[in-house]
Design an enzyme around this catalytic site. Structure first.
Site, PDB file in Angstrom:
ATOM      1  N   LYS A   1       0.830  -1.207   0.000  1.00 38.63           N
ATOM      2  CA  LYS A   1       0.000   0.000   0.000  1.00 38.63           C
ATOM      3  C   LYS A   1       0.868   1.262   0.000  1.00 38.63           C
ATOM      4  CE  LYS A   1      -1.559   1.590   4.104  1.00 38.63           C
ATOM      5  NZ  LYS A   1      -1.261   2.974   4.492  1.00 38.63           N
ATOM      6  N   ASN A   2       1.889   1.281   0.856  1.00 38.69           N
ATOM      7  CA  ASN A   2       2.669   2.511   1.011  1.00 38.69           C
ATOM      8  C   ASN A   2       3.669   2.749  -0.123  1.00 38.69           C
ATOM      9  OD1 ASN A   2       1.182   3.108   3.220  1.00 38.69           O
ATOM     10  ND2 ASN A   2       2.748   2.586   4.731  1.00 38.69           N
TER      11      ASN A   2
ATOM     12  N   ARG B   1      -4.695  10.600   4.930  1.00 47.41           N
ATOM     13  CA  ARG B   1      -3.660  11.635   5.041  1.00 47.41           C
ATOM     14  C   ARG B   1      -2.663  11.582   3.894  1.00 47.41           C
ATOM     15  NH1 ARG B   1      -2.570  13.819   9.678  1.00 47.41           N
ATOM     16  NH2 ARG B   1      -0.447  13.979   8.924  1.00 47.41           N
TER      17      ARG B   1
ATOM     18  N   CYS C   1      -4.363  12.548  13.657  1.00 46.90           N
ATOM     19  CA  CYS C   1      -5.098  11.296  13.529  1.00 46.90           C
ATOM     20  C   CYS C   1      -4.882  10.495  14.801  1.00 46.90           C
ATOM     21  CB  CYS C   1      -4.702  10.538  12.267  1.00 46.90           C
ATOM     22  SG  CYS C   1      -3.234   9.556  12.406  1.00 46.90           S
TER      23      CYS C   1
ATOM     24  N   ARG D   1       0.901  14.350  13.618  1.00 46.36           N
ATOM     25  CA  ARG D   1       1.337  14.146  12.241  1.00 46.36           C
ATOM     26  C   ARG D   1       1.303  15.402  11.372  1.00 46.36           C
ATOM     27  NH1 ARG D   1      -0.895   8.545  10.042  1.00 46.36           N
ATOM     28  NH2 ARG D   1       0.957   8.745   8.759  1.00 46.36           N
TER      29      ARG D   1
ATOM     30  N   ASP E   1       4.736  20.001   8.292  1.00 44.17           N
ATOM     31  CA  ASP E   1       5.582  21.201   8.231  1.00 44.17           C
ATOM     32  C   ASP E   1       6.892  20.974   7.461  1.00 44.17           C
ATOM     33  OD1 ASP E   1       6.068  19.475  10.483  1.00 44.17           O
ATOM     34  OD2 ASP E   1       7.510  20.937  11.240  1.00 44.17           O
ATOM     35  N   LEU E   2       7.458  19.773   7.580  1.00 46.68           N
ATOM     36  CA  LEU E   2       8.741  19.532   6.914  1.00 46.68           C
ATOM     37  C   LEU E   2       8.581  19.470   5.397  1.00 46.68           C
ATOM     38  CD1 LEU E   2      10.175  16.883   9.428  1.00 46.68           C
ATOM     39  CD2 LEU E   2      10.659  19.336   9.339  1.00 46.68           C
TER      40      LEU E   2
ATOM     41  N   ASP F   1       4.921   0.428  12.077  1.00 47.81           N
ATOM     42  CA  ASP F   1       3.719  -0.232  11.541  1.00 47.81           C
ATOM     43  C   ASP F   1       3.620  -1.706  11.958  1.00 47.81           C
ATOM     44  OD1 ASP F   1       2.962   2.119  10.380  1.00 47.81           O
ATOM     45  OD2 ASP F   1       3.611   1.593   8.355  1.00 47.81           O
TER      46      ASP F   1
ATOM     47  N   ILE G   1       8.463   6.644  16.958  1.00 49.33           N
ATOM     48  CA  ILE G   1       8.099   7.416  15.762  1.00 49.33           C
ATOM     49  C   ILE G   1       6.852   8.280  15.997  1.00 49.33           C
ATOM     50  CG2 ILE G   1       7.516   7.288  13.285  1.00 49.33           C
ATOM     51  CD1 ILE G   1      10.350   6.277  13.859  1.00 49.33           C
TER      52      ILE G   1
ATOM     53  N   ARG H   1      -8.506  -0.377   5.030  1.00 53.12           N
ATOM     54  CA  ARG H   1      -7.702   0.653   4.355  1.00 53.12           C
ATOM     55  C   ARG H   1      -6.396   0.075   3.836  1.00 53.12           C
ATOM     56  NH1 ARG H   1      -6.414   5.621   7.771  1.00 53.12           N
ATOM     57  NH2 ARG H   1      -5.198   5.829   5.868  1.00 53.12           N
TER      58      ARG H   1
END
Ligand code: EPU
Length: 424
Positions: free
Chosen positions: A22-23, A95, A119, A124, A127-128, A310, A332, A402
């Site tokens: 997925k990612n 997101r 979330c 999360r 800004d970066l 994850d 994280i 998801r």
């Protein structure tokens, strides 16, 4: 809303085929916006987030068509992008919609993307991503909950960017933005996740000039134009890791095919430390066998190649069944222990102190009704259900849909007693 009903106590045995990541699929789909030509993608998993990404690309007037063989193939064409906007309705459900920001800025020099809120797992911020784009010459403002960005003179320019913190989608956004920028971009403290490398591989096939993938420093020489390509996304290492834990926690014997063992080093090491037997059968196959007795192992989540955040919830489920103490540190995200309170309700002995969870095992878990709070927390609860006494009901499984393709069918295929209860 669908629920899962699980009756625990079955040792899982057999073979499970892993789907595409997925990612990886999310950024490579967004990368299709970088060219007017046709992009064909293979091994896209059939999960909700990718349907959301398709809707998002279609909203921007890209054509997305999906053909299903054993797995989904997507053909994306974005000849004209005259609607450079990611609306709140889609961003609020995913997101990762923010991954369209980089490609839109690169291709059309402007973007309007709804700000993703916090979330369940943390604030999360993005800004970066924004700071890096500003360094590349973007003017960025926020108005009415939207990021409004515009490249000065219509094209981003190369820059020397040092991320204060490693960010996966931030790295992906800047890679895509820099691919079409004027001049060279050097990105330091970049993410090294296999999904970032997969995106680099695809961008290179489109004509991008990128060096340094798999290292913390990426060097991107912007080109005038990218072209169409065909790409197969890598296997989902988190799905594979989840099934490895499923085999270990149920004292089963699972063969995991279509996976990439080289991406699972940290998970494999921790499973072995906990007493499970993990074998690399060949380049795409692994086998896990549970031990008679699992033992506690400490885990701290880290960026790749460290132990993935994850996989933290799934490992916590395992720790509840292991003899002794396991200290689990989440480094994280600030709030990624919501599954722990549900596991405690099932009888687990877990105490939380800030970013650390201390699990004493083994505990006999008992089935009850629990709430899924996010994607990976749901996977942890499913694993806990597989070893619980009696019947377990998991609510809000839309979270798991998801990111896990046909998880109920895959688990049933190896002997789990699990079913989906529709719309109850
Ligand atoms: N961060 C900032 N500012 C930024 C960006 C990130 O402070 O601008 C912080 C985050 O709040 C977090 C840390 O940096 O504390 C790392 O976040 P990162 O940006 O790496 O996360 P992400 O890119 O939003 C991706 C995955 C997540 C996975 C994380 C960490 C995708 C689409 N999402 O998120 O996957 O947990 O990296 O590995 O790739 C999931 O699949 O369930 C999932 C949440």
């Amino acid at each position: 809303m669908d629920k899962f009903r699980i009756k625990g106590g079955k040792a899982l045995r057999g073979t499970v085929a892993i789907s595409g990541a997925k990612n990886s699929a999310l950024p490579v789909m967004a990368a299709a916006l970088l060219t007017a030509e046709k992009v064909t993608l293979h091994n896209i998993p059939k999960v909700r987030d990718l349907i959301t990404m398709s809707k998002l690309l279609a909203f921007m007037h890209a054509n997305v068509s999906v053909t299903e063989f054993p797995s989904s193939h997507y053909v994306i064409e974005a000849p004209k992008l005259n609607h450079a906007e990611a609306p709140y309705e889609l961003v609020k459900t995913m997101r990762a919609s923010v991954l369209t920001l980089g490609p839109l800025m690169a291709r059309v020099g402007m973007a309007r993307v709804s700000l993703p809120g916090g979330c369940a797992i943390g604030a999360r911020p993005v800004d970066l991503h924004l700071k890096a784009l500003e360094q590349m010459g973007a003017e960025i403002g926020t108005s009415h909950g939207y990021i409004e960005a515009r490249a000065l003179k219509g094209r981003l320019k190369g820059a020397h960017i040092v991320f204060e913190k490693i960010t996966v989608t931030g790295t992906e956004n800047i890679l895509m933005a820099a691919a079409l920028a004027d001049g060279e971009t050097v990105l330091e403290n970049a993410a090294r996740e296999p999904e970032v490398t997969d995106l680099v591989v695809m961008l290179r096939k489109m004509g991008a000039q990128i060096e340094g993938d798999g290292t913390p420093t990426l060097r991107i020489r912007g080109v005038e134009k990218l072209h169409g390509t065909e790409h197969t996304v890598i296997p989902d290492r988190i799905e594979a890791g989840t099934f490895l834990v499923a085999g270990a926690i149920t004292a089963g014997d699972l063969t995991i095919t279509h996976c990439a063992p080289e991406h699972l080093g940290a998970v494999r090491a921790k499973l072995e430390q906990a007493g499970a037997h993990v074998e690399i059968v060949n380049e795409t196959t692994m086998r896990v066998r549970g031990a008679k007795k699992l033992v506690g192992a400490d885990v701290a989540t880290e960026e790749y190649p460290g132990f993935a955040t994850d996989m933290q919830a799934q490992f916590m489920a395992l720790a509840t069944q292991a003899e002794g103490t396991s200290v689990i540190t989440e480094k994280i995200f600030e709030n990624r222990f919501l599954h722990a309170s549900e596991m405690i309700r099932m009888g687990a002995n877990i105490s939380i102190d800030g970013h650390t969870a201390v699990v004493h095992g083994p505990a006999q878990l008992s089935g009850t009704t629990v709430q899924a709070s996010d994607l990976r927390a749901s996977a942890g609860l499913v694993l806990a259900g597989l070893v619980a006494n009696g019947e377990m009901l998991i609510e809000r499984v839309y979270h798991i849909d998801r990111g896990y393709e046909r998880i109920v069918e895959k688990l049933r295929g190896v002997g789990a007693d699990i079913e989906r209860v529709h719309g109850a």
